[in-house]
Design a protein around this motif. Structure first.
Motif, PDB file in Angstrom:
ATOM      1  N   GLU A  11       6.142 -65.382 -42.625  1.00 61.65           N
ATOM      2  CA  GLU A  11       4.870 -64.767 -42.203  1.00 61.65           C
ATOM      3  C   GLU A  11       4.606 -65.021 -40.726  1.00 61.65           C
ATOM      4  OE1 GLU A  11       1.804 -66.295 -44.734  1.00 61.65           O
ATOM      5  OE2 GLU A  11       2.416 -65.094 -46.454  1.00 61.65           O
ATOM      6  N   ALA A  12       4.863 -66.262 -40.268  1.00 58.17           N
ATOM      7  CA  ALA A  12       4.676 -66.585 -38.849  1.00 58.17           C
ATOM      8  C   ALA A  12       5.633 -65.778 -37.985  1.00 58.17           C
ATOM      9  CB  ALA A  12       4.866 -68.085 -38.619  1.00 58.17           C
ATOM     10  N   ARG A  13       6.875 -65.633 -38.453  1.00 55.94           N
ATOM     11  CA  ARG A  13       7.846 -64.840 -37.706  1.00 55.94           C
ATOM     12  C   ARG A  13       7.408 -63.377 -37.621  1.00 55.94           C
ATOM     13  NH1 ARG A  13      14.054 -65.287 -39.373  1.00 55.94           N
ATOM     14  NH2 ARG A  13      14.029 -63.050 -39.530  1.00 55.94           N
ATOM     15  N   GLN A  14       6.887 -62.852 -38.711  1.00 60.93           N
ATOM     16  CA  GLN A  14       6.400 -61.476 -38.719  1.00 60.93           C
ATOM     17  C   GLN A  14       5.176 -61.338 -37.817  1.00 60.93           C
ATOM     18  OE1 GLN A  14       5.292 -60.058 -42.596  1.00 60.93           O
ATOM     19  NE2 GLN A  14       5.220 -57.923 -41.945  1.00 60.93           N
ATOM     20  N   ALA A  15       4.278 -62.322 -37.824  1.00 62.50           N
ATOM     21  CA  ALA A  15       3.089 -62.276 -36.964  1.00 62.50           C
ATOM     22  C   ALA A  15       3.486 -62.340 -35.494  1.00 62.50           C
ATOM     23  CB  ALA A  15       2.140 -63.414 -37.316  1.00 62.50           C
ATOM     24  N   GLN A  16       4.492 -63.168 -35.187  1.00 63.11           N
ATOM     25  CA  GLN A  16       4.964 -63.247 -33.799  1.00 63.11           C
ATOM     26  C   GLN A  16       5.613 -61.936 -33.366  1.00 63.11           C
ATOM     27  OE1 GLN A  16       7.493 -66.687 -33.855  1.00 63.11           O
ATOM     28  NE2 GLN A  16       5.768 -68.129 -33.757  1.00 63.11           N
ATOM     29  N   ALA A  17       6.378 -61.333 -34.238  1.00 58.20           N
ATOM     30  CA  ALA A  17       6.998 -60.036 -33.913  1.00 58.20           C
ATOM     31  C   ALA A  17       5.914 -58.988 -33.694  1.00 58.20           C
ATOM     32  CB  ALA A  17       7.943 -59.605 -35.028  1.00 58.20           C
ATOM     33  N   HIS A  18       4.879 -59.038 -34.514  1.00 57.93           N
ATOM     34  CA  HIS A  18       3.760 -58.103 -34.337  1.00 57.93           C
ATOM     35  C   HIS A  18       3.069 -58.332 -32.987  1.00 57.93           C
ATOM     36  CE1 HIS A  18       0.285 -55.643 -35.273  1.00 57.93           C
ATOM     37  NE2 HIS A  18      -0.495 -56.675 -34.984  1.00 57.93           N
ATOM     38  N   GLU A  19       2.859 -59.597 -32.617  1.00 58.47           N
ATOM     39  CA  GLU A  19       2.230 -59.905 -31.330  1.00 58.47           C
ATOM     40  C   GLU A  19       3.107 -59.455 -30.163  1.00 58.47           C
ATOM     41  OE1 GLU A  19      -0.829 -61.244 -30.376  1.00 58.47           O
ATOM     42  OE2 GLU A  19      -1.282 -60.752 -32.449  1.00 58.47           O
ATOM     43  N   ARG A  20       4.415 -59.682 -30.278  1.00 66.27           N
ATOM     44  CA  ARG A  20       5.326 -59.228 -29.223  1.00 66.27           C
ATOM     45  C   ARG A  20       5.263 -57.710 -29.077  1.00 66.27           C
ATOM     46  NH1 ARG A  20       8.743 -63.299 -31.152  1.00 66.27           N
ATOM     47  NH2 ARG A  20       9.861 -61.845 -32.482  1.00 66.27           N
ATOM     48  N   ALA A  21       5.240 -57.009 -30.194  1.00 64.06           N
ATOM     49  CA  ALA A  21       5.147 -55.541 -30.149  1.00 64.06           C
ATOM     50  C   ALA A  21       3.815 -55.120 -29.537  1.00 64.06           C
ATOM     51  CB  ALA A  21       5.304 -54.961 -31.546  1.00 64.06           C
ATOM     52  N   ARG A  22       2.740 -55.819 -29.891  1.00 60.23           N
ATOM     53  CA  ARG A  22       1.425 -55.489 -29.330  1.00 60.23           C
ATOM     54  C   ARG A  22       1.399 -55.744 -27.827  1.00 60.23           C
ATOM     55  NH1 ARG A  22      -3.527 -59.034 -30.755  1.00 60.23           N
ATOM     56  NH2 ARG A  22      -3.366 -59.573 -28.596  1.00 60.23           N
ATOM     57  N   TRP A  23       1.981 -56.869 -27.393  1.00 63.28           N
ATOM     58  CA  TRP A  23       2.031 -57.170 -25.965  1.00 63.28           C
ATOM     59  C   TRP A  23       2.878 -56.148 -25.213  1.00 63.28           C
ATOM     60  CZ3 TRP A  23       3.290 -62.999 -26.939  1.00 63.28           C
ATOM     61  CH2 TRP A  23       2.136 -63.665 -27.330  1.00 63.28           C
ATOM     62  N   ALA A  24       3.993 -55.739 -25.808  1.00 61.12           N
ATOM     63  CA  ALA A  24       4.828 -54.710 -25.169  1.00 61.12           C
ATOM     64  C   ALA A  24       4.064 -53.401 -25.055  1.00 61.12           C
ATOM     65  CB  ALA A  24       6.124 -54.508 -25.961  1.00 61.12           C
ATOM     66  N   HIS A  25       3.321 -53.066 -26.105  1.00 61.94           N
ATOM     67  CA  HIS A  25       2.511 -51.852 -26.066  1.00 61.94           C
ATOM     68  C   HIS A  25       1.441 -51.958 -24.979  1.00 61.94           C
ATOM     69  CE1 HIS A  25       0.269 -48.357 -27.381  1.00 61.94           C
ATOM     70  NE2 HIS A  25      -0.810 -49.101 -27.478  1.00 61.94           N
ATOM     71  N   GLU A  26       0.775 -53.105 -24.889  1.00 63.80           N
ATOM     72  CA  GLU A  26      -0.254 -53.293 -23.854  1.00 63.80           C
ATOM     73  C   GLU A  26       0.351 -53.244 -22.464  1.00 63.80           C
ATOM     74  OE1 GLU A  26      -2.674 -56.736 -24.517  1.00 63.80           O
ATOM     75  OE2 GLU A  26      -3.291 -56.071 -26.509  1.00 63.80           O
ATOM     76  N   THR A  27       1.554 -53.806 -22.306  1.00 66.31           N
ATOM     77  CA  THR A  27       2.240 -53.752 -21.014  1.00 66.31           C
ATOM     78  C   THR A  27       2.560 -52.311 -20.639  1.00 66.31           C
ATOM     79  OG1 THR A  27       3.184 -55.942 -21.382  1.00 66.31           O
ATOM     80  CG2 THR A  27       4.254 -54.563 -19.732  1.00 66.31           C
ATOM     81  N   ASP A  28       3.099 -51.555 -21.599  1.00 67.88           N
ATOM     82  CA  ASP A  28       3.394 -50.139 -21.347  1.00 67.88           C
ATOM     83  C   ASP A  28       2.130 -49.368 -20.999  1.00 67.88           C
ATOM     84  OD1 ASP A  28       6.045 -50.647 -21.870  1.00 67.88           O
ATOM     85  OD2 ASP A  28       5.976 -49.858 -23.929  1.00 67.88           O
ATOM     86  N   LEU A  29       1.048 -49.644 -21.716  1.00 68.52           N
ATOM     87  CA  LEU A  29      -0.217 -48.971 -21.459  1.00 68.52           C
ATOM     88  C   LEU A  29      -0.735 -49.296 -20.061  1.00 68.52           C
ATOM     89  CD1 LEU A  29      -2.470 -47.194 -22.606  1.00 68.52           C
ATOM     90  CD2 LEU A  29      -3.535 -49.271 -23.499  1.00 68.52           C
ATOM     91  N   LEU A  30      -0.657 -50.564 -19.664  1.00 66.62           N
ATOM     92  CA  LEU A  30      -1.098 -50.952 -18.322  1.00 66.62           C
ATOM     93  C   LEU A  30      -0.236 -50.303 -17.239  1.00 66.62           C
ATOM     94  CD1 LEU A  30      -1.933 -54.728 -18.862  1.00 66.62           C
ATOM     95  CD2 LEU A  30      -3.545 -52.867 -18.414  1.00 66.62           C
ATOM     96  N   GLU A  31       1.074 -50.216 -17.487  1.00 66.22           N
ATOM     97  CA  GLU A  31       1.957 -49.554 -16.515  1.00 66.22           C
ATOM     98  C   GLU A  31       1.620 -48.075 -16.393  1.00 66.22           C
ATOM     99  OE1 GLU A  31       5.885 -50.471 -17.878  1.00 66.22           O
ATOM    100  OE2 GLU A  31       5.856 -52.495 -17.000  1.00 66.22           O
ATOM    101  N   LEU A  32       1.346 -47.429 -17.524  1.00 66.31           N
ATOM    102  CA  LEU A  32       0.974 -46.015 -17.487  1.00 66.31           C
ATOM    103  C   LEU A  32      -0.361 -45.820 -16.764  1.00 66.31           C
ATOM    104  CD1 LEU A  32       2.006 -44.864 -21.069  1.00 66.31           C
ATOM    105  CD2 LEU A  32       3.060 -44.192 -18.905  1.00 66.31           C
ATOM    106  N   GLN A  33      -1.313 -46.706 -17.007  1.00 70.17           N
ATOM    107  CA  GLN A  33      -2.601 -46.611 -16.316  1.00 70.17           C
ATOM    108  C   GLN A  33      -2.422 -46.825 -14.823  1.00 70.17           C
ATOM    109  OE1 GLN A  33      -4.965 -49.524 -18.357  1.00 70.17           O
ATOM    110  NE2 GLN A  33      -5.634 -48.082 -19.942  1.00 70.17           N
ATOM    111  N   GLN A  34      -1.565 -47.773 -14.436  1.00 76.26           N
ATOM    112  CA  GLN A  34      -1.306 -48.012 -13.023  1.00 76.26           C
ATOM    113  C   GLN A  34      -0.640 -46.801 -12.384  1.00 76.26           C
ATOM    114  OE1 GLN A  34       1.269 -51.330 -12.275  1.00 76.26           O
ATOM    115  NE2 GLN A  34       0.806 -51.379 -10.109  1.00 76.26           N
ATOM    116  N   ALA A  35       0.305 -46.197 -13.077  1.00 82.62           N
ATOM    117  CA  ALA A  35       0.970 -45.003 -12.550  1.00 82.62           C
ATOM    118  C   ALA A  35      -0.023 -43.853 -12.419  1.00 82.62           C
ATOM    119  CB  ALA A  35       2.136 -44.603 -13.450  1.00 82.62           C
TER     120      ALA A  35
END
Length: 156
Positions: free
Chosen positions: A32-56
């Motif tokens: 469960e912790a591994r799945q939660a961490q994978a979910h957080e990593r995916a969420r952070w990657a999504h937020e990073t992509d979103l911030l890059e798109l907003q900056q562009a």
């Protein structure tokens, strides 16, 4: 004695099942912790992509605003140039004719001179002459007929 043996067997069996249940809970918690961490990593990657798109998008918006401001400045310069030309008082007809034909005739003459020099040059010198004459003729054409915006610090 049978009662004590049964009680001991029950305690041992309950303890064993308790340990197995704890171990299974820990294993499940690990996954469960591994799945939660994978979910957080995916969420952070999504937020990073979103911030890059907003900056562009902000960069493109800023670039568009700069281009619009530059274009508006050029139109303002052209308007000021036309107003300055119309503000010149009329003189003798031949003076007005000479004034009106000076820039076009000088530009045409410069292009004819550049063409004549190029035609008269040998093949080795044509590249250098082409670059130099084209630079001079284009600069003169754009200077005389191009942007008329006033420079900063200079009275209009």
């Amino acid at each position: 004695m049978d009662d004590i043996a049964g009680l001991a067997a029950s305690a041992a069996g309950g303890g064993l099942f308790g340990l197995i249940g704890t171990a299974l809970g820990r294993v499940a918690g690990f996954f469960e912790a591994r799945q939660a961490q994978a979910h957080e990593r995916a969420r952070w990657a999504h937020e990073t992509d979103l911030l890059e798109l907003q900056q562009a998008a902000r960069a493109a918006e800023t670039e568009a605003e700069l281009a619009l401001a530059e274009t508006a400045g050029r139109w303002e310069g052209l308007r000021a140039s036309v107003e300055a030309d119309t503000a010149i008082a009329a003189s003798y007809r031949w003076v007005d004719a000479v004034r009106g034909l000076t820039r076009p005739l000088l530009t045409l003459l410069l292009w004819l001179i550049a063409g004549g020099i190029w035609l008269g040059a040998d093949a080795g010198a044509r590249a250098s002459i082409t670059e130099t004459a084209t630079f001079a003729a284009t600069a003169a054409t754009l200077w005389w007929f191009g942007d008329r915006s006033p420079r900063q610090g200079r009275a209009p």
